[in-house]
Enzyme design. Structure first.
Site, PDB file in Angstrom:
ATOM      1  N   GLY A  27       0.835  -1.050   0.062  1.00 23.08           N
ATOM      2  CA  GLY A  27      -0.171   0.023   0.022  1.00 23.08           C
ATOM      3  C   GLY A  27       0.834   1.076   0.005  1.00 23.08           C
ATOM      4  O   GLY A  27       0.495   2.212   0.477  1.00 23.08           O
ATOM      5  N   ALA A  28       1.896   1.108  -0.680  1.00 24.42           N
ATOM      6  CA  ALA A  28       2.835   2.231  -0.527  1.00 24.42           C
ATOM      7  C   ALA A  28       2.659   3.334  -1.880  1.00 24.42           C
ATOM      8  O   ALA A  28       3.266   4.355  -1.743  1.00 24.42           O
ATOM      9  CB  ALA A  28       4.392   1.734  -0.667  1.00 24.42           C
ATOM     10  N   ASP A  77      -2.410  -7.114  -6.253  1.00 25.64           N
ATOM     11  CA  ASP A  77      -3.425  -7.244  -4.907  1.00 25.64           C
ATOM     12  C   ASP A  77      -2.895  -8.014  -4.057  1.00 25.64           C
ATOM     13  O   ASP A  77      -2.606  -9.309  -4.287  1.00 25.64           O
ATOM     14  CB  ASP A  77      -4.711  -7.560  -5.475  1.00 25.64           C
ATOM     15  CG  ASP A  77      -5.925  -7.913  -4.524  1.00 25.64           C
ATOM     16  OD1 ASP A  77      -5.445  -8.002  -3.107  1.00 25.64           O
ATOM     17  OD2 ASP A  77      -7.022  -7.837  -4.635  1.00 25.64           O
ATOM     18  N   VAL A  78      -2.514  -7.606  -2.879  1.00 27.63           N
ATOM     19  CA  VAL A  78      -1.910  -8.627  -1.767  1.00 27.63           C
ATOM     20  C   VAL A  78      -2.734  -9.508  -0.942  1.00 27.63           C
ATOM     21  O   VAL A  78      -2.332 -10.172  -0.180  1.00 27.63           O
ATOM     22  CB  VAL A  78      -1.148  -7.588  -0.657  1.00 27.63           C
ATOM     23  CG1 VAL A  78       0.073  -6.840  -1.130  1.00 27.63           C
ATOM     24  CG2 VAL A  78      -2.138  -6.815  -0.131  1.00 27.63           C
ATOM     25  N   TYR A 177     -13.962  -3.186   9.698  1.00 31.97           N
ATOM     26  CA  TYR A 177     -12.892  -2.738   9.681  1.00 31.97           C
ATOM     27  C   TYR A 177     -12.189  -2.696  11.076  1.00 31.97           C
ATOM     28  O   TYR A 177     -11.109  -3.164  11.341  1.00 31.97           O
ATOM     29  CB  TYR A 177     -13.033  -1.058   9.475  1.00 31.97           C
ATOM     30  CG  TYR A 177     -11.735  -0.420   9.382  1.00 31.97           C
ATOM     31  CD1 TYR A 177     -10.810  -0.333   8.225  1.00 31.97           C
ATOM     32  CD2 TYR A 177     -11.227   0.540  10.618  1.00 31.97           C
ATOM     33  CE1 TYR A 177      -9.502   0.298   8.344  1.00 31.97           C
ATOM     34  CE2 TYR A 177     -10.059   1.262  10.300  1.00 31.97           C
ATOM     35  CZ  TYR A 177      -9.321   1.157   9.383  1.00 31.97           C
ATOM     36  OH  TYR A 177      -7.942   1.754   9.548  1.00 31.97           O
ATOM     37  N   ALA A 179     -13.059  -4.809  13.585  1.00 34.59           N
ATOM     38  CA  ALA A 179     -12.726  -6.138  14.014  1.00 34.59           C
ATOM     39  C   ALA A 179     -11.381  -6.816  13.148  1.00 34.59           C
ATOM     40  O   ALA A 179     -10.788  -7.557  13.783  1.00 34.59           O
ATOM     41  CB  ALA A 179     -13.857  -7.172  13.492  1.00 34.59           C
ATOM     42  N   LYS A 181      -9.075  -4.949  12.123  1.00 38.10           N
ATOM     43  CA  LYS A 181      -7.577  -4.390  12.914  1.00 38.10           C
ATOM     44  C   LYS A 181      -7.612  -5.115  14.285  1.00 38.10           C
ATOM     45  O   LYS A 181      -6.234  -5.003  14.591  1.00 38.10           O
ATOM     46  CB  LYS A 181      -7.949  -2.770  12.949  1.00 38.10           C
ATOM     47  CG  LYS A 181      -7.795  -2.198  11.713  1.00 38.10           C
ATOM     48  CD  LYS A 181      -6.515  -2.334  10.676  1.00 38.10           C
ATOM     49  CE  LYS A 181      -6.731  -1.552   9.463  1.00 38.10           C
ATOM     50  NZ  LYS A 181      -5.402  -1.537   8.775  1.00 38.10           N
ATOM     51  N   ILE A 210      -5.749  10.106  10.675  1.00 38.61           N
ATOM     52  CA  ILE A 210      -4.520  10.552   9.858  1.00 38.61           C
ATOM     53  C   ILE A 210      -4.829  11.017   8.502  1.00 38.61           C
ATOM     54  O   ILE A 210      -5.865  10.305   7.928  1.00 38.61           O
ATOM     55  CB  ILE A 210      -3.524   9.327   9.497  1.00 38.61           C
ATOM     56  CG1 ILE A 210      -3.362   8.608  10.977  1.00 38.61           C
ATOM     57  CG2 ILE A 210      -2.439   9.676   8.992  1.00 38.61           C
ATOM     58  CD1 ILE A 210      -2.465   9.590  11.763  1.00 38.61           C
TER      59      ILE A 210
HETATM   60  N1  LIG Z   1      -5.820   7.439   7.477  1.00 37.87           N
HETATM   61  C1  LIG Z   1      -6.204   7.015   8.649  1.00 37.87           C
HETATM   62  O1  LIG Z   1      -6.932   7.714   9.485  1.00 37.87           O
HETATM   63  C2  LIG Z   1      -5.752   5.752   9.128  1.00 37.87           C
HETATM   64  C3  LIG Z   1      -6.148   5.365  10.640  1.00 37.87           C
HETATM   65  C4  LIG Z   1      -5.798   4.200  11.036  1.00 37.87           C
HETATM   66  C5  LIG Z   1      -5.173   3.070  10.126  1.00 37.87           C
HETATM   67  N2  LIG Z   1      -5.009   3.328   9.208  1.00 37.87           N
HETATM   68  C6  LIG Z   1      -4.530   2.367   8.210  1.00 37.87           C
HETATM   69  O2  LIG Z   1      -3.219   2.893   7.622  1.00 37.87           O
HETATM   70  C7  LIG Z   1      -3.196   2.050   6.389  1.00 37.87           C
HETATM   71  C8  LIG Z   1      -2.799   3.008   5.346  1.00 37.87           C
HETATM   72  O3  LIG Z   1      -4.027   3.720   5.021  1.00 37.87           O
HETATM   73  P1  LIG Z   1      -4.042   5.249   4.166  1.00 37.87           P
HETATM   74  O4  LIG Z   1      -4.823   6.175   5.392  1.00 37.87           O
HETATM   75  O5  LIG Z   1      -2.645   5.526   4.025  1.00 37.87           O
HETATM   76  O6  LIG Z   1      -4.971   4.912   3.168  1.00 37.87           O
HETATM   77  P2  LIG Z   1      -4.663   5.086   1.704  1.00 37.87           P
HETATM   78  O7  LIG Z   1      -6.033   4.789   0.948  1.00 37.87           O
HETATM   79  O8  LIG Z   1      -4.073   6.431   1.101  1.00 37.87           O
HETATM   80  O9  LIG Z   1      -3.647   4.055   1.356  1.00 37.87           O
HETATM   81  C9  LIG Z   1      -4.032   2.913   1.106  1.00 37.87           C
HETATM   82  C10 LIG Z   1      -3.094   1.896   0.096  1.00 37.87           C
HETATM   83  O10 LIG Z   1      -3.383   0.703  -0.098  1.00 37.87           O
HETATM   84  C11 LIG Z   1      -3.347   0.194  -1.429  1.00 37.87           C
HETATM   85  N3  LIG Z   1      -4.117  -1.083  -1.343  1.00 37.87           N
HETATM   86  C12 LIG Z   1      -5.559  -1.010  -1.077  1.00 37.87           C
HETATM   87  N4  LIG Z   1      -5.968  -2.269  -1.221  1.00 37.87           N
HETATM   88  C13 LIG Z   1      -4.704  -3.035  -1.706  1.00 37.87           C
HETATM   89  C14 LIG Z   1      -4.588  -4.331  -1.997  1.00 37.87           C
HETATM   90  N5  LIG Z   1      -5.735  -5.270  -1.911  1.00 37.87           N
HETATM   91  N6  LIG Z   1      -3.436  -4.863  -2.478  1.00 37.87           N
HETATM   92  C15 LIG Z   1      -2.303  -3.801  -2.542  1.00 37.87           C
HETATM   93  N7  LIG Z   1      -2.578  -2.386  -2.114  1.00 37.87           N
HETATM   94  C16 LIG Z   1      -3.632  -2.170  -1.897  1.00 37.87           C
HETATM   95  C17 LIG Z   1      -4.110   1.297  -1.911  1.00 37.87           C
HETATM   96  O11 LIG Z   1      -3.990   1.345  -3.432  1.00 37.87           O
HETATM   97  C18 LIG Z   1      -3.318   2.570  -1.427  1.00 37.87           C
HETATM   98  O12 LIG Z   1      -2.463   3.070  -2.194  1.00 37.87           O
HETATM   99  C19 LIG Z   1      -4.228   1.016   6.227  1.00 37.87           C
HETATM  100  O13 LIG Z   1      -4.120  -0.030   6.520  1.00 37.87           O
HETATM  101  C20 LIG Z   1      -5.388   1.911   7.351  1.00 37.87           C
HETATM  102  O14 LIG Z   1      -6.505   1.147   7.642  1.00 37.87           O
HETATM  103  C21 LIG Z   1      -5.331   4.640   8.352  1.00 37.87           C
END
Ligand SMILES: NC(=O)c1ccc[n+]([C@@H]2O[C@H](COP(=O)([O-])OP(=O)(O)OC[C@H]3O[C@@H](n4cnc5c(N)ncnc54)[C@H](O)[C@@H]3O)[C@@H](O)[C@H]2O)c1
Length: 273
Positions: A27-28, A77-78, A177, A179, A181, A210
């Protein structure tokens, strides 16, 4: 590596926190994952950029290269074992070892749907990406990482999973979501116990709100305060860089005596003993 400071005789260290390491981030292609990839490169690591979104992944790889580190992109897709096995294969075709695995890809944090209306397909997909993929990535990469040659008194590798504050508090409309996490936190603990003898640390991070693309274009003011009162008031919400900094700490030698932990990055929204 040491460099001479321009115009002065003094020498200063340019060694980064994870200098010379190879780090994979799922997800980078955006948000928190991109911030981890770029900060990792700044701290001296090569980065394997994994994402389902090719454009985002390529942009991140360019940012890593600007930091003078090696980057490759793997567009997959991971959430399936076949894809994860391919990710492993491509990684080891390009690098001799993986030192740091960051399982960050996640979905569903903002899909507000009460349980009585929640579609089974949405529940399953959130679990596939948020926890099944973490399991698969760990299963297939750790088989290699446990063979990393490292002196007996040193840590061999690091796994850092991105969970969520919701995994500890739950959230109305966020049952799937939250559950999923909570499962990441529990999985992290079990894996840490399994991997201790192998000298691999396994920790997770629980971010609060975030500001990233996961919020579907909402403004900072719209998401401010979502999830609860935040004691720190000097800014409205957390930023991806706030998470990336703590990931660097967990990935560094400074955190070698930490494993099985779930670290909150919430501006103080969660305080647990
Ligand atoms: N942003 C927040 O408020 C927040 C809070 C708590 C936890 N998180 C967690 O942080 C992590 C990153 O989230 P973010 O906020 O940067 O979101 P984001 O949507 O900006 O980034 C997520 C990335 O994951 C990729 N992705 C999604 N499904 C995928 C798959 N099946 N295979 C490969 N890549 C995939 C997407 O294309 C995207 O680039 C997530 O696990 C999210 O649950 C985010």
């Amino acid at each position: 590596m040491y460099a001479r400071e321009k115009g002065k005789r003094r020498w200063f260290s340019m060694v980064g926190l994870i200098s010379g390491k190879n780090m994979l981030v799922t997800g980078a292609g955006s948000g928190i994952g991109r911030a981890i990839a770029v900060r990792g490169a700044r701290e001296g690591a090569n980065v394997i950029v994994v994402d389902i979104n090719s454009q985002g992944a390529r942009e991140t790889a360019e940012l890593v290269k600007k930091e003078n580190q090696k980057a490759i992109t793997i567009i997959r897709d991971v959430s399936t074992a076949e894809n994860v096995k391919e990710i492993v294969k491509i990684t080891y075709e390009n690098f001799d070892r993986l030192d740091i695995l960051v399982n960050n890809a996640g979905i569903g944090g903002t899909n507000l749907s009460p349980v009585i209306k929640l579609d089974e397909k949405d529940w399953d997909r959130i679990f596939q990406v948020n926890i099944r993929a973490v399991f698969l990535m760990c299963k297939y990469f750790l088989r290699h990482m446990i063979k990393n040659e490292t002196p007996r008194d040193q840590i061999r590798g690091k796994v850092i999973n991105i969970a969520s504050q919701r995994g500890k508090t739950g959230g109305a409309g966020l049952s799937a979501y939250s559950a999923s996490k909570a499962a990441v936190i529990s999985f992290t603990q079990s894996l840490a116990k399994e991997m201790g003898r192998k000298r691999i640390t396994v920790n997770c991070i629980c971010p609060g709100t975030i500001y990233t693309g996961i919020w579907g274009g909402a403004t900072i003011d719209q998401i401010k305060g979502f999830g609860g009162e935040v004691p720190l008031k000097y800014k409205k919400v957390g930023l991806p860089e706030d998470v990336a900094g703590v990931v660097m700490f967990l990935a560094s030698k400074d955190a070698d005596w930490m494993t099985g932990q779930a670290v909150n990055i919430t501006g103080g929204m969660i305080m647990t003993r």
